[in-house]
Design a protein around this motif. Structure first.
Motif, short mmCIF file in Angstrom:
data_model
loop_
_atom_site.label_atom_id
_atom_site.label_comp_id
_atom_site.label_asym_id
_atom_site.label_seq_id
_atom_site.Cartn_x
_atom_site.Cartn_y
_atom_site.Cartn_z
N ARG A 1 0.83 -1.22 0.00
CA ARG A 1 0.00 0.00 0.00
C ARG A 1 0.86 1.27 0.00
O ARG A 1 0.49 2.28 0.55
N GLU B 1 2.14 -1.10 -7.81
CA GLU B 1 1.77 -0.32 -9.00
C GLU B 1 2.98 -0.02 -9.86
O GLU B 1 2.94 -0.15 -11.08
N ARG C 1 -7.46 -12.84 -3.29
CA ARG C 1 -6.46 -11.77 -3.11
C ARG C 1 -7.04 -10.49 -3.71
O ARG C 1 -6.63 -10.04 -4.79
N ILE C 2 -7.97 -9.92 -2.98
CA ILE C 2 -8.76 -8.78 -3.45
C ILE C 2 -7.87 -7.60 -3.86
O ILE C 2 -8.09 -6.97 -4.89
N ALA C 3 -6.87 -7.29 -3.05
CA ALA C 3 -5.99 -6.16 -3.36
C ALA C 3 -5.28 -6.37 -4.69
O ALA C 3 -5.15 -5.44 -5.49
N VAL D 1 -6.33 -8.35 -7.23
CA VAL D 1 -7.34 -8.27 -8.30
C VAL D 1 -7.65 -6.80 -8.60
O VAL D 1 -7.70 -6.39 -9.77
N ASN D 2 -7.83 -6.00 -7.56
CA ASN D 2 -8.14 -4.58 -7.75
C ASN D 2 -6.99 -3.83 -8.42
O ASN D 2 -7.22 -2.94 -9.25
N LEU D 3 -5.76 -4.18 -8.07
CA LEU D 3 -4.60 -3.56 -8.72
C LEU D 3 -4.62 -3.85 -10.21
O LEU D 3 -4.45 -2.94 -11.03
N TYR D 4 -4.82 -5.09 -10.58
CA TYR D 4 -4.84 -5.45 -12.00
C TYR D 4 -5.98 -4.74 -12.73
O TYR D 4 -5.80 -4.23 -13.84
N LYS D 5 -7.15 -4.69 -12.11
CA LYS D 5 -8.29 -4.00 -12.74
C LYS D 5 -7.99 -2.51 -12.91
O LYS D 5 -8.37 -1.92 -13.92
N LYS D 6 -7.30 -1.92 -11.95
CA LYS D 6 -6.94 -0.50 -12.04
C LYS D 6 -6.10 -0.22 -13.29
O LYS D 6 -6.19 0.85 -13.88
N GLN E 1 -8.85 -7.31 -17.46
CA GLN E 1 -10.22 -7.81 -17.38
C GLN E 1 -10.18 -9.29 -17.05
O GLN E 1 -9.26 -10.00 -17.47
#
Length: 158
Positions: A88, A93, A119-121, A123-128, A132
């Motif tokens: 974080r 990134e 691993r939500i964090a 998954v969210n990083l990749y989506k950012k 897809q």
């Protein structure tokens, strides 16, 4: 914690052994034994179409990303990890951005990866970054652990 710089690991560099040792420790702490590359790490890095970037923060390796480009059409992110105490802070990134740029420079059309949906964090990083979800791959990691297969397509305007 010091900011950190993304560096490409070059075989034979003066800090090779130190960086690899730190990455192995991080690999073992981050991933279950059967997912760890610690046994095959050197072989992975010897592959002609593979690369590794790491974050150096004041002489300490705090994260890394391993990627490969098996063909002229596609590349894959095979590992991405950041020390728990350094998460974080933008290191993930920075690593993902640098790996995507390395893949893009190879003129591939798609970058893909697999990630544990829990691993939500991650998954969210990749989506950012525009990845897809392509599909859910049952029992990818083990009989009781699935994975999302995710992808990022480059078009001519990227």
């Amino acid at each position: 914690m010091e900011k950190g710089v993304v560096v490409e690991l070059i075989r034979g560099s003066t800090n090779w052994a130190k960086v690899v040792e730190e990455i192995m420790k991080l690999e073992k702490k981050t991933f279950p034994k059967h997912e760890s590359l610690s046994q095959t790490f050197d072989g992975e890095l010897r592959k002609r179409n593979a690369g590794l970037l790491y974050v150096d923060a004041g002489g300490e390796t705090v994260g890394y990303v391993m990627y490969s480009w098996p063909s002229s059409l596609s590349a894959s992110i095979t590992k991405l990890a950041v020390k728990e105490s350094c998460r974080r802070q933008g290191h993930g990134e920075a690593l993902l951005r640098a790996a995507i740029e390395k893949c893009r420079s190879r003129k591939v059309q798609r970058v893909s990866l697999h990630v544990d949906p829990t691993r939500i964090a991650a998954v969210n990083l990749y989506k950012k970054f525009g990845f897809q979800v392509d599909s859910l791959v049952k029992s990818y990691y083990s009989t009781d652990r699935d994975a999302y297969r995710m992808y990022l397509d480059f078009d001519d305007s990227n």
